[in-house]
Design a protein around this motif. Structure first.
Motif, PDB file in Angstrom:
ATOM      1  N   GLY A 175       0.566  -0.890   0.317  1.00 27.97           N
ATOM      2  CA  GLY A 175       0.194  -0.032   0.165  1.00 27.97           C
ATOM      3  C   GLY A 175       0.820   0.909  -0.028  1.00 27.97           C
ATOM      4  N   SER A 176       1.891   1.406   0.770  1.00 29.24           N
ATOM      5  CA  SER A 176       2.370   2.083   0.913  1.00 29.24           C
ATOM      6  C   SER A 176       3.496   2.347   0.485  1.00 29.24           C
ATOM      7  CB  SER A 176       2.953   2.616   2.530  1.00 29.24           C
ATOM      8  OG  SER A 176       4.018   1.974   2.847  1.00 29.24           O
ATOM      9  N   GLY A 177       4.510   1.598  -0.567  1.00 25.72           N
ATOM     10  CA  GLY A 177       5.453   1.414  -1.379  1.00 25.72           C
ATOM     11  C   GLY A 177       5.756   1.071  -0.837  1.00 25.72           C
ATOM     12  N   GLY A 178       6.053   0.586   0.690  1.00 22.68           N
ATOM     13  CA  GLY A 178       7.072   0.618   1.221  1.00 22.68           C
ATOM     14  C   GLY A 178       7.509  -0.981   0.686  1.00 22.68           C
ATOM     15  N   VAL A 179       8.756  -1.596   2.081  1.00 22.14           N
ATOM     16  CA  VAL A 179       8.769  -3.325   1.274  1.00 22.14           C
ATOM     17  C   VAL A 179       8.650  -4.260   2.277  1.00 22.14           C
ATOM     18  CG1 VAL A 179      11.027  -4.789   2.068  1.00 22.14           C
ATOM     19  CG2 VAL A 179      11.079  -2.589   1.381  1.00 22.14           C
ATOM     20  N   ASP A 180       7.627  -5.398   1.760  1.00 16.75           N
ATOM     21  CA  ASP A 180       6.534  -5.887   2.444  1.00 16.75           C
ATOM     22  C   ASP A 180       7.949  -7.333   3.025  1.00 16.75           C
ATOM     23  OD1 ASP A 180       3.776  -6.029   1.858  1.00 16.75           O
ATOM     24  OD2 ASP A 180       4.018  -5.181  -0.312  1.00 16.75           O
ATOM     25  N   ARG A 181       7.672  -7.329   4.678  1.00 11.09           N
ATOM     26  CA  ARG A 181       8.563  -8.638   5.021  1.00 11.09           C
ATOM     27  C   ARG A 181       7.217  -9.559   5.028  1.00 11.09           C
ATOM     28  NH1 ARG A 181       9.884  -3.265   6.983  1.00 11.09           N
ATOM     29  NH2 ARG A 181      11.780  -3.263   6.393  1.00 11.09           N
ATOM     30  N   VAL A 182       8.259 -10.785   4.273  1.00 12.41           N
ATOM     31  CA  VAL A 182       7.315 -12.323   4.176  1.00 12.41           C
ATOM     32  C   VAL A 182       8.333 -13.021   4.526  1.00 12.41           C
ATOM     33  CG1 VAL A 182       5.566 -11.570   2.173  1.00 12.41           C
ATOM     34  CG2 VAL A 182       8.356 -13.035   1.468  1.00 12.41           C
ATOM     35  N   LYS A 183       7.450 -13.994   5.092  1.00 13.30           N
ATOM     36  CA  LYS A 183       8.085 -15.607   6.246  1.00 13.30           C
ATOM     37  C   LYS A 183       7.828 -16.484   5.079  1.00 13.30           C
ATOM     38  CE  LYS A 183       8.659 -14.277  10.431  1.00 13.30           C
ATOM     39  NZ  LYS A 183       7.990 -15.032  12.242  1.00 13.30           N
ATOM     40  N   VAL A 184       8.719 -17.423   4.683  1.00 17.21           N
ATOM     41  CA  VAL A 184       8.595 -18.763   3.571  1.00 17.21           C
ATOM     42  C   VAL A 184       9.454 -19.651   4.208  1.00 17.21           C
ATOM     43  CG1 VAL A 184       9.194 -19.296   1.071  1.00 17.21           C
ATOM     44  CG2 VAL A 184       9.197 -16.964   1.687  1.00 17.21           C
ATOM     45  N   GLY A 185       8.612 -20.596   3.851  1.00  8.81           N
ATOM     46  CA  GLY A 185       8.412 -22.200   4.564  1.00  8.81           C
ATOM     47  C   GLY A 185       9.770 -22.912   3.543  1.00  8.81           C
ATOM     48  N   LEU A 186      10.369 -23.103   3.630  1.00  8.20           N
ATOM     49  CA  LEU A 186      11.217 -23.795   2.969  1.00  8.20           C
ATOM     50  C   LEU A 186      11.978 -25.640   3.901  1.00  8.20           C
ATOM     51  CD1 LEU A 186      13.314 -21.555   1.023  1.00  8.20           C
ATOM     52  CD2 LEU A 186      11.565 -22.329   0.061  1.00  8.20           C
ATOM     53  N   ILE A 187      12.510 -26.622   2.678  1.00 11.38           N
ATOM     54  CA  ILE A 187      13.334 -27.491   3.369  1.00 11.38           C
ATOM     55  C   ILE A 187      14.247 -27.150   3.186  1.00 11.38           C
ATOM     56  CG2 ILE A 187      13.441 -30.650   3.219  1.00 11.38           C
ATOM     57  CD1 ILE A 187      10.367 -30.320   1.956  1.00 11.38           C
ATOM     58  N   PRO A 188      15.462 -27.792   3.560  1.00 12.17           N
ATOM     59  CA  PRO A 188      16.521 -27.403   3.281  1.00 12.17           C
ATOM     60  C   PRO A 188      17.519 -28.329   2.124  1.00 12.17           C
ATOM     61  CG  PRO A 188      16.507 -27.981   5.365  1.00 12.17           C
ATOM     62  CD  PRO A 188      15.300 -27.653   5.609  1.00 12.17           C
ATOM     63  N   ILE A 189      17.029 -27.920   1.464  1.00 12.67           N
ATOM     64  CA  ILE A 189      16.860 -28.893  -0.042  1.00 12.67           C
ATOM     65  C   ILE A 189      17.581 -28.382  -1.271  1.00 12.67           C
ATOM     66  CG2 ILE A 189      16.330 -31.341   1.345  1.00 12.67           C
ATOM     67  CD1 ILE A 189      13.412 -30.430   0.066  1.00 12.67           C
ATOM     68  N   VAL A 190      18.139 -29.548  -2.315  1.00 12.33           N
ATOM     69  CA  VAL A 190      18.310 -28.508  -3.510  1.00 12.33           C
ATOM     70  C   VAL A 190      17.039 -28.000  -3.729  1.00 12.33           C
ATOM     71  CG1 VAL A 190      18.718 -31.245  -4.987  1.00 12.33           C
ATOM     72  CG2 VAL A 190      19.944 -28.877  -5.140  1.00 12.33           C
ATOM     73  N   ASP A 191      16.381 -28.588  -4.063  1.00  7.48           N
ATOM     74  CA  ASP A 191      14.620 -28.015  -4.927  1.00  7.48           C
ATOM     75  C   ASP A 191      14.753 -26.821  -4.677  1.00  7.48           C
ATOM     76  OD1 ASP A 191      15.043 -30.965  -3.583  1.00  7.48           O
ATOM     77  OD2 ASP A 191      12.730 -31.408  -4.253  1.00  7.48           O
ATOM     78  N   VAL A 192      15.248 -26.026  -3.491  1.00  9.54           N
ATOM     79  CA  VAL A 192      14.832 -24.801  -3.551  1.00  9.54           C
ATOM     80  C   VAL A 192      15.936 -23.790  -3.668  1.00  9.54           C
ATOM     81  CG1 VAL A 192      13.135 -25.176  -1.335  1.00  9.54           C
ATOM     82  CG2 VAL A 192      15.439 -24.672  -0.483  1.00  9.54           C
ATOM     83  N   ALA A 193      16.814 -24.402  -4.155  1.00 10.55           N
ATOM     84  CA  ALA A 193      18.572 -23.152  -4.586  1.00 10.55           C
ATOM     85  C   ALA A 193      17.844 -22.222  -5.202  1.00 10.55           C
ATOM     86  CB  ALA A 193      18.856 -23.870  -5.605  1.00 10.55           C
ATOM     87  N   PRO A 194      16.556 -22.589  -6.326  1.00 11.33           N
ATOM     88  CA  PRO A 194      16.764 -20.888  -7.281  1.00 11.33           C
ATOM     89  C   PRO A 194      15.874 -20.228  -5.910  1.00 11.33           C
ATOM     90  CG  PRO A 194      15.023 -23.057  -8.275  1.00 11.33           C
ATOM     91  CD  PRO A 194      15.983 -23.063  -6.753  1.00 11.33           C
ATOM     92  N   LEU A 195      15.236 -20.210  -4.852  1.00 11.95           N
ATOM     93  CA  LEU A 195      14.483 -19.455  -4.027  1.00 11.95           C
ATOM     94  C   LEU A 195      16.173 -18.290  -3.592  1.00 11.95           C
ATOM     95  CD1 LEU A 195      11.552 -18.609  -2.001  1.00 11.95           C
ATOM     96  CD2 LEU A 195      13.794 -18.321  -1.059  1.00 11.95           C
TER      97      LEU A 195
END
Length: 319
Positions: free
Chosen positions: A30-50
């Motif tokens: 809304g205000s043009g600021g930064v959205d801080r988001v939490k993302v749940g990830l398994i620490p495996i090779v699959d999520v390397a792109p993020l």
């Protein structure tokens, strides 16, 4: 008991989903600021792109600051997203199908990763101790197999491999273990086998474990393994944020696909992998889109295995 408990917990989250803490601001920040988001990830090779895209600034360009929370599997990802612990998460599609079948309002927003579709050259499989009498998928019938979470894509596709090889998957016993603990469990013979993914798939083999099944590649050709997802409430009330997260994620997937060496290197920022091992691992496929037919086939396999009570159309789950 574990299956009943998991079902009860997920069903209870329906109440939580109706009163989640997501903002009602449909424009995201809304205000043009930064959205801080939490993302749940398994620490495996699959999520390397993020992780790679985050390091490259792709999320920052979308005015998103990502906080990664490590988890062990898809059912925990669903629980975390619906309860409001995470804004987005990475989860295997079987866990997402299970949630939708229980009227839990999660929805995929973009692809996570896929099998390479190549037995003998995939990023995961079932491994056994070096002196195990098990030589193929059929020999897994009646054995104790480690998986990261019950009733997800690891056991569903392992059952499919055993069935195709002529074994009876209904006789398998399952033990839940985090992926990092699986190589030691197999070599220590605390389990008969483990369905493990990279980088722990290569680590297990380097320590002497043998591969007896490439269950992802054998179950369904070009199978979508996982997706990034959120709740329908997030999509409806924070549509701009969801679109920006998807844009950053899609760019991250494309970059990882085009720069595999950098995808290997970023593993060292969120796993305790030896650089020499990172050079040897098999990367998953990071396609541009979800293979919708493969997700429906997985849902049909779940019906065969008794994980679903009736046949479902996965269209409501997919973007």
């Amino acid at each position: 008991m574990r299956r009943l408990a998991a079902t009860t917990v997920l069903a209870a989250l329906l109440v939580v989903a109706g009163c989640g803490s997501s903002s009602d601001d449909s424009s995201g920040n809304g205000s043009g600021g930064v959205d801080r988001v939490k993302v749940g990830l398994i620490p495996i090779v699959d999520v390397a792109p993020l992780h790679l895209g985050n390091a490259k600034g792709f999320f920052k360009e979308q005015n998103i600051e990502v906080e990664v929370v490590n988890i062990s599997g898809g059912s925990i990802a669903v629980t975390g997203v619906v309860s409001g612990q995470f804004d987005f998460a990475f989860g295997n599609v079987v866990s997402l199908i299970t949630a939708r079948s229980q009227n839990i309002p999660v929805k995929a927003i973009t692809v996570g990763n896929s099998s390479t579709g190549k037995p003998g050259a995939d990023f995961g499989g079932v491994v056994v101790p070096p002196d195990s009498p098990i030589t193929d998928a059929a020999g897994l019938a009646g054995k104790n197999i480690a998986i990261n979470n019950l009733n997800n894509i690891t056991d569903t596709t392992t059952r499919a491999s055993v069935r195709k090889a002529g074994g009876d998957p209904s006789t398998i016993r399952w033990t839940e273990l985090p992926f990092p603990d699986m190589p030691a469990a197999v070599l220590g013979k605390r389990v008969d086998a483990a369905m493990v993914v990279e980088p722990f798939f290569t680590i297990a083999q380097n320590q002497g474990a043998r591969v007896v099944a490439y269950n992802f590649a054998e179950a369904i050709p070009d199978m979508t393994v996982a997706a990034y997802f959120c709740t329908e409430q997030t999509i409806d009330r924070r549509s701009d944020l969801t679109e920006r997260f998807k844009a950053a994620m899609d760019r991250s997937l494309r970059y990882a696909r085009e720069h595999p060496d950098e995808a290997r290197q970023v593993l060292q920022t969120y796993t305790k992998i030896d650089p020499a091992v990172a050079e040897k691992i098999t990367l998953p496929a990071w396609p541009a889109e979800i293979n919708r037919a493969s997700v429906q086939t997985l849902a049909d396999l779940m019906l065969t295995d008794g994980l679903l009570k009736e046949k479902i159309d996965v269209a409501e789950l997919l973007p």
